[in-house]
Design a protein around this motif. Sequence first.
Motif, mmCIF file in Angstrom:
data_model
loop_
_atom_site.group_PDB
_atom_site.id
_atom_site.type_symbol
_atom_site.label_atom_id
_atom_site.label_comp_id
_atom_site.label_asym_id
_atom_site.label_seq_id
_atom_site.Cartn_x
_atom_site.Cartn_y
_atom_site.Cartn_z
ATOM 1 N N LEU A 12 43.323 39.396 29.516
ATOM 2 C CA LEU A 12 43.195 39.142 30.655
ATOM 3 C C LEU A 12 44.451 39.515 31.504
ATOM 4 O O LEU A 12 44.128 40.532 32.633
ATOM 5 C CB LEU A 12 42.924 37.566 30.720
ATOM 6 N N ARG A 13 45.431 39.236 31.293
ATOM 7 C CA ARG A 13 46.584 39.494 32.162
ATOM 8 C C ARG A 13 46.728 41.049 32.264
ATOM 9 O O ARG A 13 47.190 41.526 33.281
ATOM 10 C CB ARG A 13 47.725 38.658 31.615
ATOM 11 N N TYR A 14 46.859 41.647 31.029
ATOM 12 C CA TYR A 14 47.099 43.286 30.832
ATOM 13 C C TYR A 14 46.089 43.770 31.486
ATOM 14 O O TYR A 14 46.470 44.792 32.199
ATOM 15 C CB TYR A 14 47.168 43.544 29.307
ATOM 16 N N THR A 15 44.832 43.547 31.387
ATOM 17 C CA THR A 15 43.864 44.164 32.157
ATOM 18 C C THR A 15 44.024 44.046 33.781
ATOM 19 O O THR A 15 43.826 44.958 34.473
ATOM 20 C CB THR A 15 42.420 44.134 31.790
ATOM 21 N N PHE A 16 44.100 42.897 33.959
ATOM 22 C CA PHE A 16 44.228 42.608 35.753
ATOM 23 C C PHE A 16 45.393 43.263 35.920
ATOM 24 O O PHE A 16 45.466 44.003 37.153
ATOM 25 C CB PHE A 16 44.394 40.924 35.722
ATOM 26 N N ASP A 17 46.662 43.166 35.643
ATOM 27 C CA ASP A 17 47.813 43.986 36.002
ATOM 28 C C ASP A 17 47.544 45.745 36.138
ATOM 29 O O ASP A 17 48.188 46.326 36.835
ATOM 30 C CB ASP A 17 48.986 43.688 35.171
ATOM 31 N N PHE A 18 46.967 45.942 34.914
ATOM 32 C CA PHE A 18 46.396 47.451 35.112
ATOM 33 C C PHE A 18 45.699 47.850 36.183
ATOM 34 O O PHE A 18 46.057 48.887 36.880
ATOM 35 C CB PHE A 18 45.544 47.890 33.753
ATOM 36 N N PHE A 19 44.659 46.995 36.656
ATOM 37 C CA PHE A 19 43.883 47.382 37.655
ATOM 38 C C PHE A 19 44.651 47.050 39.047
ATOM 39 O O PHE A 19 44.512 47.965 40.143
ATOM 40 C CB PHE A 19 42.760 46.718 37.664
ATOM 41 N N ASP A 20 45.418 46.217 39.076
ATOM 42 C CA ASP A 20 46.282 45.756 40.347
ATOM 43 C C ASP A 20 47.615 46.745 40.536
ATOM 44 O O ASP A 20 48.666 46.305 40.312
ATOM 45 C CB ASP A 20 46.695 44.287 40.179
ATOM 46 N N THR A 21 47.251 48.130 40.805
ATOM 47 C CA THR A 21 48.413 48.862 41.012
ATOM 48 C C THR A 21 49.235 48.706 41.994
ATOM 49 O O THR A 21 50.399 48.870 42.069
ATOM 50 C CB THR A 21 47.655 50.404 41.259
ATOM 51 N N GLU A 22 48.787 47.659 43.085
ATOM 52 C CA GLU A 22 49.447 47.619 44.538
ATOM 53 C C GLU A 22 49.926 46.241 44.362
ATOM 54 O O GLU A 22 50.687 45.881 45.227
ATOM 55 C CB GLU A 22 48.415 47.792 45.656
ATOM 56 N N ASN A 23 49.872 45.665 43.343
ATOM 57 C CA ASN A 23 50.562 44.266 43.087
ATOM 58 C C ASN A 23 50.149 43.323 43.949
ATOM 59 O O ASN A 23 50.994 42.677 44.858
ATOM 60 C CB ASN A 23 51.945 44.588 42.939
ATOM 61 N N LYS A 24 48.827 43.441 44.465
ATOM 62 C CA LYS A 24 48.557 42.311 45.636
ATOM 63 C C LYS A 24 47.719 41.102 44.876
ATOM 64 O O LYS A 24 47.176 40.396 45.703
ATOM 65 C CB LYS A 24 47.288 43.120 46.482
ATOM 66 N N LYS A 25 48.130 41.127 43.707
ATOM 67 C CA LYS A 25 47.223 39.741 42.886
ATOM 68 C C LYS A 25 45.733 39.776 43.161
ATOM 69 O O LYS A 25 45.262 38.251 43.109
ATOM 70 C CB LYS A 25 48.136 38.507 43.438
ATOM 71 N N ALA A 26 45.267 40.738 43.570
ATOM 72 C CA ALA A 26 43.753 40.537 43.713
ATOM 73 C C ALA A 26 43.041 42.264 43.608
ATOM 74 O O ALA A 26 43.936 43.059 43.788
ATOM 75 C CB ALA A 26 43.331 40.139 45.201
ATOM 76 N N LEU A 27 41.889 42.148 42.997
ATOM 77 C CA LEU A 27 41.251 43.339 42.835
ATOM 78 C C LEU A 27 40.084 43.610 43.365
ATOM 79 O O LEU A 27 38.942 42.754 43.582
ATOM 80 C CB LEU A 27 40.886 43.279 41.103
ATOM 81 N N SER A 28 40.074 44.702 44.245
ATOM 82 C CA SER A 28 38.910 45.136 44.673
ATOM 83 C C SER A 28 37.762 46.071 44.158
ATOM 84 O O SER A 28 38.448 46.182 42.728
ATOM 85 C CB SER A 28 39.345 46.170 45.911
ATOM 86 N N ALA A 29 36.789 46.018 44.332
ATOM 87 C CA ALA A 29 35.695 47.034 43.593
ATOM 88 C C ALA A 29 36.345 48.613 43.254
ATOM 89 O O ALA A 29 36.196 49.101 42.381
ATOM 90 C CB ALA A 29 34.374 47.023 44.161
ATOM 91 N N GLU A 30 37.139 48.940 44.589
ATOM 92 C CA GLU A 30 37.687 50.315 44.401
ATOM 93 C C GLU A 30 38.834 50.469 43.258
ATOM 94 O O GLU A 30 38.990 51.197 42.628
ATOM 95 C CB GLU A 30 38.081 50.731 45.775
ATOM 96 N N ASN A 31 39.626 49.259 43.068
ATOM 97 C CA ASN A 31 40.680 49.127 42.104
ATOM 98 C C ASN A 31 40.015 49.333 40.859
ATOM 99 O O ASN A 31 40.514 49.976 39.945
ATOM 100 C CB ASN A 31 41.412 47.778 42.286
ATOM 101 N N ILE A 32 38.809 48.451 40.414
ATOM 102 C CA ILE A 32 38.184 48.568 39.220
ATOM 103 C C ILE A 32 37.703 49.905 38.947
ATOM 104 O O ILE A 32 37.877 50.454 38.080
ATOM 105 C CB ILE A 32 37.175 47.511 38.951
#
Length: 422
Positions: A12-32
């Motif tokens: 969970l943490r690895y994939t979340f950090d991978f998509f969160d390239t801007e380090n905003k602690k939140a994922l948008s659809a565009e990030n995914i």
Amino acid sequence: MGILTPTFSTKLRYTFDFFDTENKKALSAENILIGVKKLGLELTTSVVTDIHSKGDLNRDNVLCIDEWSGVCEMYPTMMDCLYYRAVDREAREKKVAEIEQKKADVTTLREAEVDAQKSIQDARRNTQELEEELNRQMDSLQTSLETEEVCKRSIEKAKEGTELARLDVTASQGEVNAAKDRERDTNSATMEAKRLVETATRRLTMQENRTTQAENLVRDLERQLDEARRNLALENAGVERLQTELDDSLKREKQASDLHSEAGMQLKAAMHRVGENEANVRRCQAEEKDAHAMLRDQQNKTKLLAAEKAHLTEKANHAAVQEQLKEQDQRCIAADIAEREEELRRLESALSEFDTRRQLTDEEEQPLIEQEVLLRRQREALERKEAQLNVQVTSFNDRTQRSSSPCNTPSAFASPSPARSM
């Protein structure tokens, strides 16, 4: 020791950090969507948007870590695929970076090998030049030693000439002393002649005085004329004899003067010869001094040439050692290049195998993810249909309860029985 299977929280943490390239602690659809494309999954924008929408429980258009956890629970296969693809991608990037570093190292080593070969050539050329210079210095040193021997022989000759000149000076000084003795003798003879002349002159003067007295006596004493004439004749004879003696004395004086002049000339000649001999001595001494100075200069030059020869020999030996060291370094570099190239080939082969396995895994994962998405949609459709049926059952039960009441009459529009509806 076996390989540890990653936990759900790790994935969970690895994939979340991978998509969160801007380090905003939140994922948008565009990030995914960007992360999915980066990992090579062929998911359409609508599928990604649908997945993001299902996880966005608070409808703020971003997924926090908890909402992403819900998505991962809904799509476990996709989460595994995302996790392992991200891990493999990171591992591949490390392998590629390592390969590039190895290539850079090999390139650097090849450049170092080329530089080492140039250095070896320069060292060989330098060694050859030093050997040639050393040979020239050896020739110069040999010439200097021969010149030094010539200078030594010149000094010996100059010493012999100086000794001969000194002997000549001694002989000339003997001649000068003899001439001085003769001059002293002639001076004595001249003085004796002068003394005799003076004596004769005094006697002549006394005789003239006596002659005058006799003449006076002749005038005064005519009586004694004959005797006086005889005395006068005798005195005249004595005067003539004295005049003769005076002439002899003058002749002897002249002879003594001539001898004195001759002795003076001999003395001058002897003194001149002494001067010449002394000049020869000085010249020989100067030549000897010059020869000694030349010898010292030549000895200093020989010492300098010997020191320079020793220095050149040391430089040549050092250059030879440096050449051997550089050849050894070049061999070490060549061995290191071969080792690194072999390691590079192993890494490239491992990367090729890794890419092949990853490609096969991707080909297997893509249908599984599509199937999981399809199954999820079917499940959601079934859940919606189940919810509708539950609503219909609840409504039917309510109507059945109302129709079974005594106050109510059966209606022609009553719902069918549950068994029928089922």
